[in-house]
Design an enzyme around this catalytic site. Structure first.
Site, PDB file in Angstrom:
ATOM      1  N   THR A 226     -13.913  16.922 -15.582  1.00 51.82           N
ATOM      2  CA  THR A 226     -12.765  16.298 -16.255  1.00 51.82           C
ATOM      3  C   THR A 226     -13.204  15.178 -17.193  1.00 51.82           C
ATOM      4  OG1 THR A 226     -12.485  14.799 -14.371  1.00 51.82           O
ATOM      5  CG2 THR A 226     -11.186  16.842 -14.368  1.00 51.82           C
ATOM      6  N   THR A 229     -11.294  14.173 -20.793  1.00 51.52           N
ATOM      7  CA  THR A 229      -9.977  14.805 -20.923  1.00 51.52           C
ATOM      8  C   THR A 229      -9.035  13.967 -21.793  1.00 51.52           C
ATOM      9  OG1 THR A 229      -9.374  13.813 -18.802  1.00 51.52           O
ATOM     10  CG2 THR A 229     -10.053  16.118 -18.780  1.00 51.52           C
TER      11      THR A 229
END
Length: 549
Positions: A226, A229
């Site tokens: 992630t 992001t």
């Protein structure tokens, strides 16, 4: 079509997962041109940031001015801004250049919860940049920090209603719209919070434009990948706004982009890896106007193309050793094939969608008409008349090939038909060129030299150029999977061209007689030999059954 331009003012991530590096990938994946102004350099990897070098604010000013004064920007996206001095410079330059749209990702709090901007810089961002911002994209900790700096300290939201209220408060600080990211507060299916983190199944991002709250729900994804992001989401929004989408569509598309980027990511490094920025993009394996070059260089095409263009029949013409009766039988079938070839191109003209394509196919039909006249004259030099050729049935090879092309034309689209026609159009030109320039080709006294010259003549060369240009233009706009389907059509048509040469040499196709009824008519006489039409007997015995169509 103009290229959409996005200036990214942010820090560099040496690991490539976030910052300017991720921004540029996202913008490239959305078809936008990215300019950059670097605010800071980081030494980092998937495990964390090791050091930061802040770029002097006046140098940031020079970068911004250099980009906006020359290329310009449809949207400016702001990321890590490093210092209060840098924020002041950015606010001044954005106002001076009257930038129409600004997407601000307030990179202020790290994943671990550490504050990345000093208090002074937070205040400058709130007071000087938020009023210039088209859309602000904070996560919950960043939103709380902005409100705290404004003296409106707010409790951390515990549910969806709390998040909506938080988004409204942030919007009151100056930006036209706020996208409050809900990744820090996963919710249950009924939009409630839970004491058990495992029950959180949804992430809800809230877009508030001053009057209306729009919710964007995505699956709560448990993933190590992630990193970046926030940067990627803001850049995707910037790209979508630059492309002319309204705010809701721009945000929805960006949210989906990041969602799939997480789902399709692969593990890189030992810590938090990057998302996949290229999940919805593809590139063709050839440069524009180089499809045919790529096609003929493929291994799955090379073998059949070699068999077609260097067939024993072809080599026999070049050396002048091909038996004359074989060539005469070929000429008859080639005449019959040309009729179907003209029909196929007429069908291509009908199926075309633009006047240029309609006219191009029509011109090829007219070329075939002229070629047919030359063909008849050439056949007459071998004692073959039009009347005799027209009463000769097509061979299996001729029927199989010509009807395959027509079937593709009827059942598929215009481009598929062009691919079925391409081996004949391109191949005859290639064969004639190689024979015309070949060291082993017999020129003086070669019975077939005229045939070779016909297919290197300006008229045929122009037809090949025209047909090739059509293919090159349209193949740039298909998907990789469609390209593979079209290449299979090309290969099959080339295999049928090989059978056509085989027919010229009198090579029989494989025929299974095991299921033939005693009452069915046979193409063999009582001795078991193939029956030939009277005309076939005149041009020489070609051991292939005649078909009465």
């Amino acid at each position: 079509m103009s290229v959409k331009r996005v200036l990214v003012i942010a820090g560099s991530d040496s690991s490539g997962g976030a910052g300017l590096e991720a921004d540029q990938r996202v913008l490239g994946a959305h078809g936008c041109y990215a300019l950059t102004a670097t605010t800071g350099l980081t030494a980092q990897n998937t495990l964390g940031v090791q050091d930061i070098f802040v770029v002097p604010s006046e140098f940031v000013r020079k970068q911004i001015n250099a980009g906006l004064e020359d290329v310009g920007a449809d949207v400016v996206k702001l990321g890590m801004l490093s210092s209060a001095e840098t924020i002041d410079v950015i606010a001044e330059t954005l106002q001076a250049h009257k930038v129409p749209l600004v997407v601000l990702d307030p990179v202020m709090v790290s994943t671990s919860g550490s504050q990345l901007l000093p208090e002074k810089a937070v205040k400058e961002l709130r007071t000087k940049l938020l009023p210039l911002t088209t859309i602000l994209t904070p996560n919950i900790p960043e939103a709380l920090l902005l409100l705290k700096d404004a003296g409106a300290e707010t409790p951390e939201p515990k549910d969806l209603e709390g998040m909506i209220e938080l988004a409204k408060k942030i919007c009151s600080l100056g930006p036209k719209s706020v996208l409050l990211k809900g990744g820090h507060l996963p919710l249950t299916k009924d939009h409630k919070t839970s004491q058990d983190p495992k029950e959180g199944t949804l992430v809800v991002d809230i877009l508030f434009d001053g009057t209306t709250a729009t919710l964007f729900e995505t699956e709560f994804l448990v993933s190590n990948n992630t990193h970046g992001t926030g940067c990627s989401l803001a850049s995707a929004i910037a790209a979508n706004l630059a492309s002319g989408k309204d705010m809701i569509r721009a945000v929805r598309s960006a949210v989906r982009f990041v969602e799939v980027g997480i789902k399709t990511s692969i593990d890189l490094g030992k810590g938090s890896g990057p998302i996949n920025h290229f999940h919805s993009t593809y590139t063709m394996p050839f440069a524009p106007d180089r499809f045919i070059e790529y096609l003929l260089d493929r291994q799955d095409v090379q073998q059949v193309w070699q068999q077609f263009t260097h067939h024993e029949f072809v080599e026999g013409m070049g050396h002048g050793t091909l038996p004359i009766e074989r060539f005469k039988a070929y000429l008859v079938q080639d005449y019959l094939y040309l009729v179907q070839f003209a029909r196929s191109n007429a069908l291509a003209s009908y199926k075309a969608k633009t006047m240029d394509s309609i006219a191009a196919s029509a011109q090829i039909v007219l070329h075939i008409q002229r070629e047919m006249a030359l063909h008849l004259d050439y056949c007459a030099s071998f004692g073959l008349s039009k009347q005799e050729m027209e009463v000769t049935p097509e061979t299996i090879a001729c029927t199989a090939y010509s009807r395959y092309i027509l079937d593709v034309g009827q059942s598929e689209d215009w481009l598929a038909l062009q691919m079925a026609l391409a081996p004949c159009l391109i191949g005859y030109g290639a064969i004639a060129r190689q024979l015309h320039t070949g060291e082993k080709t017999l020129r003086a006294g070669n019975t077939y030299w005229k045939w070779i010259e016909n297919y290197v003549a300006d008229d045929y060369t122009e037809a090949v150029r025209l047909g090739s240009a059509l293919l090159e233009e349209h193949m740039q706009h298909v998907s990789p999977s469609r390209m593979e389907e079209l290449i299979k059509i090309f290969v099959r048509a080339t295999e049928l061209e090989i059978r056509f040469w085989d027919m010229g040499l009198g090579i029989l196709p494989e025929v299974d007689d095991s299921d033939q009824s005693e009452n069915e008519p046979s193409d063999k006489d009582e001795s078991g030999e193939w029956r030939l039409s009277p005309f076939r007997q005149a041009v020489g015995k070609v051991p292939e059954p005649d078909l009465v169509m």
